[in-house]
Design an enzyme around this catalytic site. Sequence first.
Site, PDB file in Angstrom:
ATOM      1  N   CYS A  82       0.839  -1.209   0.000  1.00  0.00           N
ATOM      2  CA  CYS A  82       0.000   0.000   0.000  1.00  0.00           C
ATOM      3  C   CYS A  82       0.872   1.256   0.000  1.00  0.00           C
ATOM      4  CB  CYS A  82      -0.978  -0.058   1.163  1.00  0.00           C
ATOM      5  SG  CYS A  82      -2.421   0.961   0.880  1.00  0.00           S
ATOM      6  N   HIS A 176      -3.379  -5.027   1.610  1.00  0.00           N
ATOM      7  CA  HIS A 176      -2.724  -5.449   2.851  1.00  0.00           C
ATOM      8  C   HIS A 176      -2.981  -6.926   3.110  1.00  0.00           C
ATOM      9  CE1 HIS A 176      -1.817  -1.424   4.584  1.00  0.00           C
ATOM     10  NE2 HIS A 176      -2.833  -1.049   3.837  1.00  0.00           N
ATOM     11  N   GLU A 178      -1.290  -8.590   5.287  1.00  0.00           N
ATOM     12  CA  GLU A 178      -0.918  -8.820   6.683  1.00  0.00           C
ATOM     13  C   GLU A 178      -2.073  -8.611   7.651  1.00  0.00           C
ATOM     14  OE1 GLU A 178      -0.111  -6.277   4.883  1.00  0.00           O
ATOM     15  OE2 GLU A 178      -0.406  -4.457   6.059  1.00  0.00           O
TER      16      GLU A 178
HETATM   17  N1  GLN Z   1      -3.569   6.343   0.985  1.00  0.00           N
HETATM   18  C1  GLN Z   1      -2.324   6.046   1.644  1.00  0.00           C
HETATM   19  C2  GLN Z   1      -1.180   6.821   1.010  1.00  0.00           C
HETATM   20  O1  GLN Z   1      -1.356   7.568   0.098  1.00  0.00           O
HETATM   21  C3  GLN Z   1      -1.995   4.571   1.632  1.00  0.00           C
HETATM   22  C4  GLN Z   1      -2.972   3.808   2.491  1.00  0.00           C
HETATM   23  C5  GLN Z   1      -2.420   2.559   3.074  1.00  0.00           C
HETATM   24  O2  GLN Z   1      -1.214   2.340   3.152  1.00  0.00           O
HETATM   25  N2  GLN Z   1      -3.308   1.717   3.544  1.00  0.00           N
HETATM   26  O3  GLN Z   1      -0.077   6.684   1.446  1.00  0.00           O
END
Ligand code: GLN
Length: 196
Positions: A82, A176, A178
Site C-alpha cells: 500500500c 494489505h 498482513e
Molecule cells: N492512501 C495512503 C497513502 O497515500 C496509503 C494507504 C495505506 O497504506 N493503507 O499513502
Amino acid sequence: MAGSPRVGVLALQGDVREHRRVLTALGAEVVSVRRPDELASVDGLVLPGGESSVIDKLIRAFGMQQPLRDAVAAGLPVYGTCAGMILLADRIVNPIAGQQSIGGLDVDVERNAFGGQVESFETALDVVGFDAPVQAAFIRAPLATRVGPRAHAIATLPGGGVVAVRQQALLATAFHPEVAGETRFHELFLDLVRAA
Ligand code: GLN
C-alpha cells in the site's frame, strides 16, 4: 543463507506491528529499521502501509532516503504494501506537494485510486504463481496506472487495475495481506531474501 533470514520493517509510521507478526511467525529474525546502520544490517526490508507522504517526510528527516535508494539499487529484496508500494514506485501520479518516493520499481502509482466514496474493501484475488486466491484488504489503496518493461503485474482487479507487481527482488501490493492472515506474499518475500 544459513539459519533464519534477518529482515527489517521500516518503522517510521504505519502498520509495522502486523508485518513484524507475520514475518516472525514465518521464522524470520525481524528488526525495526529507522536508521542507516539498521538498514545495513538486514537482508531484506518491508515497507509497511500507512500514509506515504508522512513516511516520505520521516524518511528524509531520518537521513534514510539515499541509503534506501542505494539499497534498492544494490538489489536488496524489498516488499512494499500500500503506502509501501507508493514509496517503491518510480513515479507518483498525484503526490502531495513536495512528496517524493524512494523509487526503483518501474511503475506509476495513483494514490487513493479508489476515491473517497468506497475507500476500503476486501476481495478475493487471483495472483500469478499462487494456487488459490488471496483475500485482499484494500484500505485507501493505490493502483499501478503504468507498469513499465522492467516490472510485471501479478494481480489485477476485474476491471483491469494492477494491484500487485514484481520486479526482480522487489515486490509490491496495493492491498494489505498482513491484516487478513494471508502469509503467501511474505513467504515469497522471504524466498527472495534467501535467493539474494
Ligand atoms: N492512501 C495512503 C497513502 O497515500 C496509503 C494507504 C495505506 O497504506 N493503507 O499513502
